[in-house]
Motif scaffolding. Structure first.
Motif, mmCIF file in Angstrom:
data_model
loop_
_atom_site.group_PDB
_atom_site.id
_atom_site.type_symbol
_atom_site.label_atom_id
_atom_site.label_comp_id
_atom_site.label_asym_id
_atom_site.label_seq_id
_atom_site.Cartn_x
_atom_site.Cartn_y
_atom_site.Cartn_z
ATOM 1 N N ALA A 75 0.828 -1.203 0.000
ATOM 2 C CA ALA A 75 0.000 0.000 0.000
ATOM 3 C C ALA A 75 0.865 1.257 0.000
ATOM 4 O O ALA A 75 1.816 1.355 0.781
ATOM 5 N N PRO A 76 0.549 2.220 -0.852
ATOM 6 C CA PRO A 76 1.391 3.425 -0.930
ATOM 7 C C PRO A 76 1.430 4.225 0.371
ATOM 8 O O PRO A 76 2.470 4.778 0.724
ATOM 9 N N MET A 77 0.341 4.269 1.110
ATOM 10 C CA MET A 77 0.347 5.034 2.353
ATOM 11 C C MET A 77 1.191 4.338 3.419
ATOM 12 O O MET A 77 1.797 4.993 4.268
ATOM 13 N N TYR A 78 1.260 3.023 3.373
ATOM 14 C CA TYR A 78 2.107 2.279 4.301
ATOM 15 C C TYR A 78 3.576 2.612 4.030
ATOM 16 O O TYR A 78 4.335 2.913 4.957
ATOM 17 N N SER A 79 3.951 2.582 2.769
ATOM 18 C CA SER A 79 5.337 2.908 2.408
ATOM 19 C C SER A 79 5.678 4.328 2.843
ATOM 20 O O SER A 79 6.763 4.580 3.376
ATOM 21 N N TRP A 80 4.740 5.247 2.629
ATOM 22 C CA TRP A 80 4.955 6.624 3.050
ATOM 23 C C TRP A 80 5.148 6.697 4.560
ATOM 24 O O TRP A 80 6.040 7.381 5.060
ATOM 25 N N ALA A 81 4.286 5.987 5.304
ATOM 26 C CA ALA A 81 4.307 6.054 6.767
ATOM 27 C C ALA A 81 5.620 5.541 7.355
ATOM 28 O O ALA A 81 6.043 6.004 8.415
ATOM 29 N N LEU A 82 6.270 4.611 6.682
ATOM 30 C CA LEU A 82 7.542 4.103 7.195
ATOM 31 C C LEU A 82 8.663 5.127 7.072
ATOM 32 O O LEU A 82 9.649 5.062 7.800
ATOM 33 N N GLN A 83 8.498 6.069 6.162
ATOM 34 C CA GLN A 83 9.554 7.047 5.897
ATOM 35 C C GLN A 83 9.250 8.442 6.434
ATOM 36 O O GLN A 83 10.112 9.309 6.385
ATOM 37 N N ASN A 84 8.027 8.646 6.917
ATOM 38 C CA ASN A 84 7.591 9.989 7.290
ATOM 39 C C ASN A 84 6.844 9.987 8.613
ATOM 40 O O ASN A 84 6.437 8.937 9.102
ATOM 41 N N THR A 85 6.645 11.172 9.136
ATOM 42 C CA THR A 85 5.850 11.387 10.340
ATOM 43 C C THR A 85 4.809 12.447 10.010
ATOM 44 O O THR A 85 5.095 13.391 9.282
ATOM 45 N N ALA A 87 0.480 13.442 9.126
ATOM 46 C CA ALA A 87 -0.751 12.976 8.491
ATOM 47 C C ALA A 87 -0.680 13.205 6.987
ATOM 48 O O ALA A 87 -0.082 14.184 6.526
ATOM 49 N N ARG A 88 -1.336 12.294 6.252
ATOM 50 C CA ARG A 88 -1.365 12.421 4.796
ATOM 51 C C ARG A 88 -2.716 11.956 4.260
ATOM 52 O O ARG A 88 -3.208 10.888 4.615
ATOM 53 N N THR A 119 -3.911 8.729 6.646
ATOM 54 C CA THR A 119 -2.980 7.909 7.413
ATOM 55 C C THR A 119 -2.122 8.842 8.250
ATOM 56 O O THR A 119 -1.675 9.883 7.765
ATOM 57 N N ILE A 120 -1.926 8.458 9.496
ATOM 58 C CA ILE A 120 -1.034 9.202 10.382
ATOM 59 C C ILE A 120 0.097 8.273 10.789
ATOM 60 O O ILE A 120 -0.137 7.159 11.255
ATOM 61 N N SER A 121 1.305 8.749 10.599
ATOM 62 C CA SER A 121 2.503 8.045 11.054
ATOM 63 C C SER A 121 3.020 8.803 12.269
ATOM 64 O O SER A 121 3.251 10.011 12.207
ATOM 65 N N PHE A 122 3.156 8.084 13.367
ATOM 66 C CA PHE A 122 3.505 8.724 14.629
ATOM 67 C C PHE A 122 5.016 8.929 14.746
ATOM 68 O O PHE A 122 5.804 8.170 14.175
ATOM 69 N N GLU A 151 -9.069 20.010 6.729
ATOM 70 C CA GLU A 151 -8.631 21.407 6.774
ATOM 71 C C GLU A 151 -9.166 22.088 8.029
ATOM 72 O O GLU A 151 -8.472 22.857 8.680
ATOM 73 N N ARG A 152 -10.401 21.775 8.381
ATOM 74 C CA ARG A 152 -11.053 22.382 9.541
ATOM 75 C C ARG A 152 -10.647 21.708 10.850
ATOM 76 O O ARG A 152 -10.376 22.370 11.844
ATOM 77 N N ASP A 153 -10.620 20.362 10.878
ATOM 78 C CA ASP A 153 -10.470 19.618 12.131
ATOM 79 C C ASP A 153 -9.231 18.723 12.206
ATOM 80 O O ASP A 153 -9.083 17.968 13.164
ATOM 81 N N GLY A 154 -8.366 18.798 11.233
ATOM 82 C CA GLY A 154 -7.215 17.899 11.177
ATOM 83 C C GLY A 154 -6.294 17.969 12.385
ATOM 84 O O GLY A 154 -5.800 16.944 12.855
ATOM 85 N N ARG A 155 -6.072 19.154 12.905
ATOM 86 C CA ARG A 155 -5.193 19.281 14.076
ATOM 87 C C ARG A 155 -5.804 18.582 15.282
ATOM 88 O O ARG A 155 -5.095 17.925 16.050
#
Length: 170
Positions: A75-85, A87-88, A119-122, A151-155
């Motif tokens: 999954a592309p979001m999984y690959s992203w999450a391993l390299q980043n911190t 939300a996406r 996806t959020i990578s912690f 945009e409104r509630d992401g934080r």
């Protein structure tokens, strides 16, 4: 949000904490969640599923396929999450991320009505720890609508997910 934080941090039962979190995220439109955390290996979440904690409210058939057949590894979001911190949005994927394996994982998701989400990578608190949460939008909610909500509630959503993660680590 304060009520959420108080309820979550007062429980000493991880399954109760998960239930509280799922109910809270459903109010934002995220009704199918998958949280994974590995604190004991140098492979992040690529190792054996026996090595990490998995919390989900997806149906068993989805978990059997997505985790059991290890589709998540493509999954592309999984690959992203391993390299980043952070939300996406699932709508932010670039064409180069859509390998044959990624397309197969996305098609599997589509079979279960999973087409929009975040996806959020912690943050990595130790070199051996990796954790993420994948949040699928309820059916009928488009990625564009979800991005406006974010945009409104992401934080707030990100902070709530971080509190869950820290509660789990505790």
């Amino acid at each position: 949000m304060l009520d959420y934080v108080e309820r979550l941090t007062r429980t000493n039962d991880i399954h109760h904490a998960w239930k509280i979190h799922c109910e809270a995220m459903a109010r934002f439109g995220f009704d199918r969640l998958l949280y994974a955390c590995n604190r004991f290996g140098d492979h992040g979440l690529r190792g054996s599923p026996d090595d990490y904690l998995l919390l989900s409210n997806h149906p068993a058939g989805y978990i059997e396929g997505y985790i059991g057949r290890r589709l998540y590894l493509q999954a592309p979001m999984y690959s992203w999450a391993l390299q980043n911190t952070g939300a996406r949005s699932w709508g932010s994927m670039e064409p180069h991320e859509l390998t044959d394996g990624a397309i197969a994982a996305m098609e599997f998701n589509r079979e279960f009505g999973i087409v929009a989400g975040y996806t959020i990578s912690f943050p990595v608190y130790s070199p051996m720890t990796r954790a993420l949460i994948s949040m699928a939008a309820r059916e009928g909610l488009s990625q564009d609508e979800l991005d406006q909500l974010w945009e409104r509630d992401g934080r707030i959503i990100s902070a709530m997910c971080q509190v869950l993660h820290l509660t789990v680590l505790q």
